[in-house]
Scaffold this active site. Structure first.
Site, mmCIF file in Angstrom:
data_model
loop_
_atom_site.group_PDB
_atom_site.id
_atom_site.type_symbol
_atom_site.label_atom_id
_atom_site.label_comp_id
_atom_site.label_asym_id
_atom_site.label_seq_id
_atom_site.Cartn_x
_atom_site.Cartn_y
_atom_site.Cartn_z
ATOM 1 N N GLU A 1 37.127 51.107 -17.378
ATOM 2 C CA GLU A 1 36.056 52.111 -17.361
ATOM 3 C C GLU A 1 36.038 52.804 -16.009
ATOM 4 O O GLU A 1 36.455 52.230 -15.013
ATOM 5 C CB GLU A 1 34.686 51.435 -17.582
ATOM 6 N N LYS B 1 34.421 53.824 -12.632
ATOM 7 C CA LYS B 1 33.396 53.194 -11.807
ATOM 8 C C LYS B 1 32.532 54.324 -11.256
ATOM 9 O O LYS B 1 32.983 55.121 -10.452
ATOM 10 C CB LYS B 1 34.022 52.392 -10.672
ATOM 11 N N ARG C 1 22.650 50.901 -9.972
ATOM 12 C CA ARG C 1 22.656 49.964 -11.086
ATOM 13 C C ARG C 1 21.272 49.870 -11.702
ATOM 14 O O ARG C 1 20.272 49.794 -10.983
ATOM 15 C CB ARG C 1 23.061 48.580 -10.563
ATOM 16 N N ARG D 1 18.964 46.343 -9.331
ATOM 17 C CA ARG D 1 19.724 45.086 -9.275
ATOM 18 C C ARG D 1 18.949 44.009 -8.541
ATOM 19 O O ARG D 1 19.258 42.831 -8.663
ATOM 20 C CB ARG D 1 21.102 45.322 -8.672
ATOM 21 N N GLU E 1 24.362 52.464 -15.134
ATOM 22 C CA GLU E 1 24.371 53.071 -13.808
ATOM 23 C C GLU E 1 23.670 54.421 -13.899
ATOM 24 O O GLU E 1 23.957 55.209 -14.800
ATOM 25 C CB GLU E 1 25.843 53.242 -13.379
ATOM 26 N N PHE F 1 26.756 50.935 -19.915
ATOM 27 C CA PHE F 1 28.065 50.308 -20.114
ATOM 28 C C PHE F 1 28.028 48.911 -20.702
ATOM 29 O O PHE F 1 29.066 48.351 -21.011
ATOM 30 C CB PHE F 1 28.908 50.350 -18.830
ATOM 31 N N ARG G 1 29.592 36.623 -9.840
ATOM 32 C CA ARG G 1 30.737 37.438 -9.468
ATOM 33 C C ARG G 1 31.975 36.654 -9.862
ATOM 34 O O ARG G 1 32.216 35.573 -9.358
ATOM 35 C CB ARG G 1 30.727 37.698 -7.965
ATOM 36 N N LYS H 1 36.767 45.347 -9.731
ATOM 37 C CA LYS H 1 36.499 46.736 -9.343
ATOM 38 C C LYS H 1 37.602 47.247 -8.441
ATOM 39 O O LYS H 1 38.013 46.573 -7.508
ATOM 40 C CB LYS H 1 35.129 46.874 -8.690
HETATM 41 P P1 AMP Z 1 30.088 47.412 -5.895
HETATM 42 O O1 AMP Z 1 28.688 47.963 -5.821
HETATM 43 O O2 AMP Z 1 31.062 48.149 -5.048
HETATM 44 O O3 AMP Z 1 30.095 45.921 -5.722
HETATM 45 O O4 AMP Z 1 30.616 47.663 -7.366
HETATM 46 C C1 AMP Z 1 29.994 47.140 -8.486
HETATM 47 C C2 AMP Z 1 28.999 48.137 -8.995
HETATM 48 O O5 AMP Z 1 29.626 49.222 -9.626
HETATM 49 C C3 AMP Z 1 28.122 47.599 -10.058
HETATM 50 O O6 AMP Z 1 27.086 46.831 -9.543
HETATM 51 C C4 AMP Z 1 27.607 48.851 -10.729
HETATM 52 O O7 AMP Z 1 26.436 49.293 -10.068
HETATM 53 C C5 AMP Z 1 28.690 49.863 -10.472
HETATM 54 N N1 AMP Z 1 29.369 50.375 -11.666
HETATM 55 C C6 AMP Z 1 29.739 51.644 -11.819
HETATM 56 N N2 AMP Z 1 30.360 51.847 -12.972
HETATM 57 C C7 AMP Z 1 30.390 50.658 -13.611
HETATM 58 C C8 AMP Z 1 30.918 50.226 -14.866
HETATM 59 N N3 AMP Z 1 31.554 51.048 -15.711
HETATM 60 N N4 AMP Z 1 30.770 48.910 -15.171
HETATM 61 C C9 AMP Z 1 30.151 48.059 -14.329
HETATM 62 N N5 AMP Z 1 29.636 48.417 -13.139
HETATM 63 C C10 AMP Z 1 29.757 49.707 -12.769
#
Ligand code: AMP
Length: 543
Positions: free
Chosen positions: A240, A242, A247, A262, A290, A329, A408, A414
């Site tokens: 998907e 990102k 969130r 979150r 998101e 999502f 996690r 990611k």
């Molecule tokens: P990070 O904030 O860098 O740890 O990346 C994870 C975050 O990406 C998640 O907590 C979501 O807020 C965001 N996110 C964006 N797109 C998606 C997606 N398709 N699936 C899951 N999380 C996503």
């Protein structure tokens, strides 16, 4: 009859007194195990250190001045006595115990039910005076030790709350249940009291997600190299975009909808434009998604959008300029059916059956069945496409995985490199090593400076095996000069190269080098006259 609050206090004291975990568990388990059902619920909630369970949104709202009024009256001490005591203890609960240690309580000793009932009434009371009156009546009946805990809970000043894990352990132990299951029931109910009751009656395996009680969100593990993805789990992969937004967990039931951050804070009021569309769907649901803004089909960078964050209400103007969208999502619950344990593939199928309409949308979503270098090449392409749409990178998810709240793990990866790409032309190629033996897989490439081509980097190909084989043939036929391992070629193959950074370097004649260059794709659509220039490179490096 409800058990005495005094027993609760001595248990809390005993638990605080010992540093040994097992002794803490034993004391708690003994105490909780002996309580009747209603008291068990109250005692467990109070042990967590708050007047109400986490899922409950009520607050006492008793201010510092009301609290100190009550304490001064109860103790007959002066404001300066109180100030002095505070100097010493720096905690209002300990101050309370200190001040009233010599003045006996009046009325009936407190039971657990008395305490819980008073908290309910304080939360329901409107205005300072009635709240203070209720608190006064409660504290009048408390001795010094009891007042210490009451004040700590009411002021919320010091967390006397036992760590959630410790309470869950004790509950599991009191009722002979699995620690994991108790933790899960707690996570789902958002109420340690209800969890204790369920553990006692063996119904702790049953709860489904409670509406309007947010749970932890599933987290992803970062991946720096795309090669890593294939090592985490086997195909297929759900890929998907990102999205770089905020969130949100959305709970909808009946005619109510709420969005939670979150950190489980309610953030519904910040996105009024989402409420109508979310309520428009019949039935109940809990989704994970998101929030972000789109402008002309492209995602708006988070930094531009976040000016909306932190505001209590959003000015109409801001809303019309940058209305929020929700990319849904994941689906955790639908019409009373909990889906946390169902595989992602099933959850996202069910999600897509929900008749959402913009601004609630589904993410870019593909399944990749490739592995090895094909997978890497496919991910590179997906990554570039995601960036093209204004998004941050990719989320790669295991379609077999359950939804693990607050965890996690390796089931969500990611890929979020600060990736930029430039279009360059291949000037030289080299025979590969290992698996790439026998093909021309390492490319040297250049940017344009007027009529000149200046090399800026070298990368081994992220193309598919098939593409590499075709290019090998092409380069053999278009070799300018063969040096053995390396050969210069006619500079007419345009490729897109991704990198993390551009730095000055004397390794290449352009005077710059790319950090972590990776070939994303062939650009047969681009003539050499349109590749990126040295000026552009300087500009990127200069930022
Ligand atoms: P990070 O904030 O860098 O740890 O990346 C994870 C975050 O990406 C998640 O907590 C979501 O807020 C965001 N996110 C964006 N797109 C998606 C997606 N398709 N699936 C899951 N999380 C996503």
């Amino acid at each position: 009859m409800s058990a005495s609050f005094a027993d609760w206090v001595s248990t809390a004291d005993a638990v605080r007194a010992t540093p040994k975990k097992l002794e803490k568990h034993a004391a708690l388990a003994r105490y909780l195990g002996a309580l009747d059902d209603p008291d068990l619920v109250i005692a467990a909630r109070l042990l967590a250190g708050a007047p109400f369970p986490r899922r409950d949104e009520r607050v006492l709202s008793v201010g510092w001045s009301a609290l100190s009024d009550v304490l001064l009256e109860r103790s007959g001490k002066s404001g300066s006595d109180m100030a002095e005591s505070y100097q010493r203890y720096a905690d209002l609960g300990d101050v309370a115990a200190d001040l009233i240690s010599e003045s006996p309580r009046t009325g009936e000793p407190l039971s657990l039910a008395d305490v819980a009932e008073t908290f309910d009434r304080i939360a329901a009371a409107r205005g300072v005076a009635p709240k203070r009156e209720l608190l006064r009546a409660l504290v009048a009946r408390a001795n010094a030790d009891e007042a210490r805990y009451l004040v700590k809970i009411v002021s919320g000043e010091t967390r006397i709350g036992l760590r959630e894990g410790l309470l869950e352990d004790a509950i599991a132990r009191a009722f002979g249940r699995e620690r994991e299951e108790v933790g899960r029931a707690h996570m789902l109910t958002g109420d340690i009291g209800d969890t204790a009751l369920r553990a006692r009656h063996g119904t702790h395996g049953e709860p489904t997600l409670a509406h309007f009680s947010p749970i932890g969100v599933m987290l992803a593990t970062p991946v720096l190299q795309l090669e890593e993805v294939g090592r985490r789990f086997p195909p297929p992969y759900v890929v998907e975009d990102k999205y770089d937004g905020i969130r949100a967990q959305v709970h909808k039931a009946g005619d109510r909808v709420e969005l939670y951050s979150r950190t489980m804070d309610r953030i519904t009021h910040r996105y009024p434009e989402l409420v109508g569309p979310l309520l428009g769907v019949p039935g109940s649901y809990v989704i994970d998604g998101e929030i972000l803004a789109f402008y002309e089909g492209r995602a708006v960078p988070f930094t531009d959008f976040q000016t909306r964050l932190g505001r209590k209400s959003v000015a109409d103007e801001l809303r019309t300029k940058m209305p929020a969208s929700l990319v849904a999502f994941d689906l955790l619950e639908r019409d009373g059916r909990g889906l946390l344990d169902r595989p992602l593939a099933e959850r996202s199928d069910a999600l897509r059956e929900i008749p959402f309409a913009p601004p609630v949308v589904f993410p870019e979503h593909r399944r990749l069945a490739e592995s090895g270098t094909d997978l890497v090449a496919a991910l590179e392409r997906e990554f570039a496409a995601s960036r093209e749409r204004g998004n941050e990178g990719l989320m790669v998810k295991d379609p077999r995985s359950p939804y693990r709240p607050g965890r996690r793990g390796m089931e969500w990866l990611k890929v979020k490199r600060a990736l930029r790409t430039i279009d360059v032309v291949v000037t030289g190629v080299e025979w590969g090593h290992g698996k790439r033996r026998g093909v021309l897989s390492d490319y040297t490439f250049a940017v344009r400076d007027g009529e000149r081509l200046l090399n800026i980097g070298k990368a081994y190909s992220g193309l598919t095996d098939k593409e590499i084989a075709e290019m090998t043939k092409y380069f053999q036929e278009h070799t300018v000069r063969d040096y053995g391992r390396f050969r210069t070629v006619t500079p007419d193959t345009v490729i897109e190269v991704a990198f993390d950074q551009i730095q000055p370097s004397d390794r290449h004649e352009s005077g710059y080098a790319l950090r972590f260059p990776r070939i994303v794709r062939l650009r047969p659509d681009k003539p050499v006259s349109e590749i990126d220039t040295l000026d552009e490179v300087r500009r990127i490096a200069g930022r």
